[in-house]
Design a protein around this motif. Structure first.
Motif, PDB file in Angstrom:
ATOM      1  N   LYS A  82      44.428  44.627  35.811  1.00 52.63           N
ATOM      2  CA  LYS A  82      43.366  45.424  36.422  1.00 52.63           C
ATOM      3  C   LYS A  82      43.691  45.927  37.836  1.00 52.63           C
ATOM      4  O   LYS A  82      43.154  46.946  38.268  1.00 52.63           O
ATOM      5  CB  LYS A  82      42.070  44.611  36.479  1.00 52.63           C
ATOM      6  N   PHE A  83      44.566  45.212  38.556  1.00 53.04           N
ATOM      7  CA  PHE A  83      44.786  45.554  39.958  1.00 53.04           C
ATOM      8  C   PHE A  83      46.265  45.582  40.318  1.00 53.04           C
ATOM      9  O   PHE A  83      47.070  44.835  39.766  1.00 53.04           O
ATOM     10  CB  PHE A  83      44.098  44.534  40.882  1.00 53.04           C
ATOM     11  N   LEU A 119      52.556  55.442  41.911  1.00 54.22           N
ATOM     12  CA  LEU A 119      53.151  55.785  40.620  1.00 54.22           C
ATOM     13  C   LEU A 119      52.076  56.226  39.633  1.00 54.22           C
ATOM     14  O   LEU A 119      52.277  57.160  38.857  1.00 54.22           O
ATOM     15  CB  LEU A 119      53.906  54.570  40.053  1.00 54.22           C
ATOM     16  N   GLN A 120      50.925  55.570  39.675  1.00 59.39           N
ATOM     17  CA  GLN A 120      49.795  55.898  38.808  1.00 59.39           C
ATOM     18  C   GLN A 120      48.540  56.057  39.670  1.00 59.39           C
ATOM     19  O   GLN A 120      48.453  55.471  40.751  1.00 59.39           O
ATOM     20  CB  GLN A 120      49.568  54.796  37.759  1.00 59.39           C
ATOM     21  N   PRO A 121      47.558  56.822  39.216  1.00 62.61           N
ATOM     22  CA  PRO A 121      46.318  56.956  39.989  1.00 62.61           C
ATOM     23  C   PRO A 121      45.516  55.655  39.975  1.00 62.61           C
ATOM     24  O   PRO A 121      45.645  54.838  39.063  1.00 62.61           O
ATOM     25  CB  PRO A 121      45.566  58.082  39.262  1.00 62.61           C
ATOM     26  N   ILE A 122      44.696  55.459  41.010  1.00 65.82           N
ATOM     27  CA  ILE A 122      43.837  54.285  41.095  1.00 65.82           C
ATOM     28  C   ILE A 122      42.377  54.729  41.190  1.00 65.82           C
ATOM     29  O   ILE A 122      42.084  55.902  41.451  1.00 65.82           O
ATOM     30  CB  ILE A 122      44.196  53.412  42.316  1.00 65.82           C
ATOM     31  N   ASN A 123      41.490  53.794  41.002  1.00 66.75           N
ATOM     32  CA  ASN A 123      40.065  54.042  41.189  1.00 66.75           C
ATOM     33  C   ASN A 123      39.714  53.649  42.617  1.00 66.75           C
ATOM     34  O   ASN A 123      39.565  52.466  42.934  1.00 66.75           O
ATOM     35  CB  ASN A 123      39.263  53.212  40.179  1.00 66.75           C
ATOM     36  N   GLU A 124      39.629  54.638  43.508  1.00 68.38           N
ATOM     37  CA  GLU A 124      39.440  54.332  44.928  1.00 68.38           C
ATOM     38  C   GLU A 124      38.090  53.669  45.216  1.00 68.38           C
ATOM     39  O   GLU A 124      37.949  52.898  46.160  1.00 68.38           O
ATOM     40  CB  GLU A 124      39.607  55.578  45.799  1.00 68.38           C
ATOM     41  N   LYS A 125      37.072  53.959  44.373  1.00 68.70           N
ATOM     42  CA  LYS A 125      35.736  53.397  44.617  1.00 68.70           C
ATOM     43  C   LYS A 125      35.690  51.898  44.345  1.00 68.70           C
ATOM     44  O   LYS A 125      34.917  51.171  44.977  1.00 68.70           O
ATOM     45  CB  LYS A 125      34.706  54.121  43.746  1.00 68.70           C
ATOM     46  N   ASP A 126      36.508  51.435  43.413  1.00 68.27           N
ATOM     47  CA  ASP A 126      36.516  50.010  43.062  1.00 68.27           C
ATOM     48  C   ASP A 126      37.668  49.252  43.719  1.00 68.27           C
ATOM     49  O   ASP A 126      37.908  48.087  43.406  1.00 68.27           O
ATOM     50  CB  ASP A 126      36.594  49.838  41.543  1.00 68.27           C
ATOM     51  N   SER A 127      38.387  49.916  44.611  1.00 70.46           N
ATOM     52  CA  SER A 127      39.454  49.257  45.363  1.00 70.46           C
ATOM     53  C   SER A 127      38.864  48.692  46.659  1.00 70.46           C
ATOM     54  O   SER A 127      37.893  49.231  47.189  1.00 70.46           O
ATOM     55  CB  SER A 127      40.574  50.252  45.675  1.00 70.46           C
ATOM     56  N   TYR A 128      39.466  47.631  47.160  1.00 69.99           N
ATOM     57  CA  TYR A 128      38.883  46.991  48.339  1.00 69.99           C
ATOM     58  C   TYR A 128      39.929  46.136  49.067  1.00 69.99           C
ATOM     59  O   TYR A 128      41.060  45.983  48.603  1.00 69.99           O
ATOM     60  CB  TYR A 128      37.680  46.134  47.945  1.00 69.99           C
ATOM     61  N   LYS A 151      40.764  42.358  51.235  1.00 70.87           N
ATOM     62  CA  LYS A 151      40.401  40.957  51.436  1.00 70.87           C
ATOM     63  C   LYS A 151      41.117  40.460  52.680  1.00 70.87           C
ATOM     64  O   LYS A 151      42.336  40.630  52.794  1.00 70.87           O
ATOM     65  CB  LYS A 151      40.829  40.099  50.235  1.00 70.87           C
ATOM     66  N   ILE A 152      40.382  39.871  53.601  1.00 72.25           N
ATOM     67  CA  ILE A 152      40.987  39.320  54.809  1.00 72.25           C
ATOM     68  C   ILE A 152      41.140  37.822  54.615  1.00 72.25           C
ATOM     69  O   ILE A 152      40.158  37.103  54.417  1.00 72.25           O
ATOM     70  CB  ILE A 152      40.142  39.631  56.050  1.00 72.25           C
ATOM     71  N   LYS A 153      42.382  37.354  54.646  1.00 75.10           N
ATOM     72  CA  LYS A 153      42.675  35.936  54.487  1.00 75.10           C
ATOM     73  C   LYS A 153      43.355  35.411  55.747  1.00 75.10           C
ATOM     74  O   LYS A 153      43.622  36.182  56.678  1.00 75.10           O
ATOM     75  CB  LYS A 153      43.583  35.725  53.261  1.00 75.10           C
ATOM     76  N   ASN A 154      43.646  34.128  55.765  1.00 76.24           N
ATOM     77  CA  ASN A 154      44.318  33.554  56.927  1.00 76.24           C
ATOM     78  C   ASN A 154      45.694  34.194  57.125  1.00 76.24           C
ATOM     79  O   ASN A 154      46.578  34.062  56.261  1.00 76.24           O
ATOM     80  CB  ASN A 154      44.483  32.036  56.756  1.00 76.24           C
ATOM     81  N   ASP A 155      45.846  34.906  58.242  1.00 72.63           N
ATOM     82  CA  ASP A 155      47.111  35.554  58.603  1.00 72.63           C
ATOM     83  C   ASP A 155      47.582  36.557  57.554  1.00 72.63           C
ATOM     84  O   ASP A 155      48.774  36.869  57.479  1.00 72.63           O
ATOM     85  CB  ASP A 155      48.218  34.509  58.830  1.00 72.63           C
ATOM     86  N   MET A 156      46.685  37.075  56.764  1.00 73.92           N
ATOM     87  CA  MET A 156      47.086  38.005  55.707  1.00 73.92           C
ATOM     88  C   MET A 156      45.970  38.993  55.377  1.00 73.92           C
ATOM     89  O   MET A 156      44.789  38.645  55.389  1.00 73.92           O
ATOM     90  CB  MET A 156      47.478  37.246  54.440  1.00 73.92           C
ATOM     91  N   LEU A 157      46.389  40.227  55.077  1.00 76.73           N
ATOM     92  CA  LEU A 157      45.472  41.252  54.583  1.00 76.73           C
ATOM     93  C   LEU A 157      45.902  41.606  53.162  1.00 76.73           C
ATOM     94  O   LEU A 157      47.055  41.954  52.921  1.00 76.73           O
ATOM     95  CB  LEU A 157      45.523  42.489  55.479  1.00 76.73           C
ATOM     96  N   LEU A 158      44.982  41.478  52.227  1.00 77.39           N
ATOM     97  CA  LEU A 158      45.265  41.751  50.823  1.00 77.39           C
ATOM     98  C   LEU A 158      44.553  43.035  50.409  1.00 77.39           C
ATOM     99  O   LEU A 158      43.337  43.157  50.549  1.00 77.39           O
ATOM    100  CB  LEU A 158      44.793  40.587  49.947  1.00 77.39           C
ATOM    101  N   ILE A 159      45.326  44.013  49.938  1.00 78.10           N
ATOM    102  CA  ILE A 159      44.773  45.289  49.488  1.00 78.10           C
ATOM    103  C   ILE A 159      44.711  45.274  47.964  1.00 78.10           C
ATOM    104  O   ILE A 159      45.734  45.128  47.287  1.00 78.10           O
ATOM    105  CB  ILE A 159      45.649  46.471  49.956  1.00 78.10           C
ATOM    106  N   MET A 160      43.515  45.414  47.422  1.00 78.23           N
ATOM    107  CA  MET A 160      43.300  45.373  45.974  1.00 78.23           C
ATOM    108  C   MET A 160      43.055  46.796  45.469  1.00 78.23           C
ATOM    109  O   MET A 160      41.994  47.380  45.712  1.00 78.23           O
ATOM    110  CB  MET A 160      42.113  44.479  45.644  1.00 78.23           C
ATOM    111  N   CYS A 161      44.032  47.366  44.787  1.00 78.50           N
ATOM    112  CA  CYS A 161      43.940  48.724  44.255  1.00 78.50           C
ATOM    113  C   CYS A 161      43.604  48.649  42.767  1.00 78.50           C
ATOM    114  O   CYS A 161      44.413  48.134  41.974  1.00 78.50           O
ATOM    115  CB  CYS A 161      45.260  49.472  44.457  1.00 78.50           C
TER     116      CYS A 161
END
Length: 227
Positions: free
Chosen positions: A83-84, A131-140, A142-152
């Motif tokens: 999914k992501f 490489l492939q299109p994503i759904n920008e509205k459902d992407s978000y 996540k801020i974690k300890n010392d890390m930024l996680l991008i969910m596409c």
């Protein structure tokens, strides 16, 4: 809810957890309450740091802007599920700055990140032409300890062989070109030619000798068949 209200809520949660822990008698219940209290204490510490940061910025709004300059984020890792597509950015203390300082913008084929006022700098990253299109509205994010996680969010469950079109083109370019119906001997001849061209005089003499002996054997074999 602003940071001050969040701190008040966390302090109330901490007080109630302490009260429950004093009344608890079973070890398992005590362990659960102790673990939860540690989590709340850690979150409370982060929120207090954020409040201090905001207070300093309110006292001198221009100070942070003057001190900050923008650097590019170049190191990242990525992974995927059905999914992501997940992009991991390691940014020390990113969890300690206000969440509104972390801006992520998505389009169908890209995303951009701007992390403001982290360690006296702004941090920026752009990835274009997925490489492939994503759904920008459902992407978000996540801020974690010392890390930024991008969910596409993927539009389909198709597996991505790489992250961007540019990477795909680079991979295709590096692949060796082959004929549709190559002769079995073509590969060997090409290899021998390359060894001959790159070799020293001794190597060239060795190849010439082997070639001459091979041709003589072929000619002798032909003569015997004629007989």
């Amino acid at each position: 809810m602003d940071v001050t209200e969040q701190i008040s809520q966390l302090e109330a949660d901490l007080a109630e957890l302490g009260s429950l822990l004093e009344k608890a008698e079973r070890n398992r219940v005590k362990d659960v309450l102790t673990q939860e209290r540690k989590k709340v204490e850690k979150e409370l510490s982060v929120k207090k740091q954020q409040k201090e940061h905001l207070a300093k910025r309110e006292l001198d709004p221009s100070a942070a802007t003057k001190a900050a300059y923008t650097v590019k984020i170049t190191n990242y890792a990525w992974d995927q599920s059905d999914k992501f597509v997940k992009i991991y950015l390691t940014l020390k203390d990113v969890h300690k700055i206000p969440s509104e300082n972390v801006e992520v913008t998505f389009t169908e084929r890209s995303f951009s990140v701007l992390v403001k006022e982290l360690d006296g700098k702004n941090h920026q990253m752009n990835i274009l032409n997925f490489l492939q299109p994503i759904n920008e509205k459902d992407s978000y994010k996540k801020i974690k300890n010392d890390m930024l996680l991008i969910m596409c969010k993927k539009l389909s469950t198709q597996k991505w062989e790489c992250l961007t079109k540019a990477e795909k083109q680079s991979k295709d370019k590096d692949k060796p070109k082959t004929d549709d119906n190559p002769e079995p001997s073509d590969g060997l001849m090409n290899m021998l030619k390359k060894i001959y061209d790159d070799g020293d005089d001794e190597m060239k003499r060795t190849i010439n000798k082997a070639w001459s002996e091979s041709q003589e054997k072929k000619m002798k074999g032909g003569d015997m068949m004629d007989l």
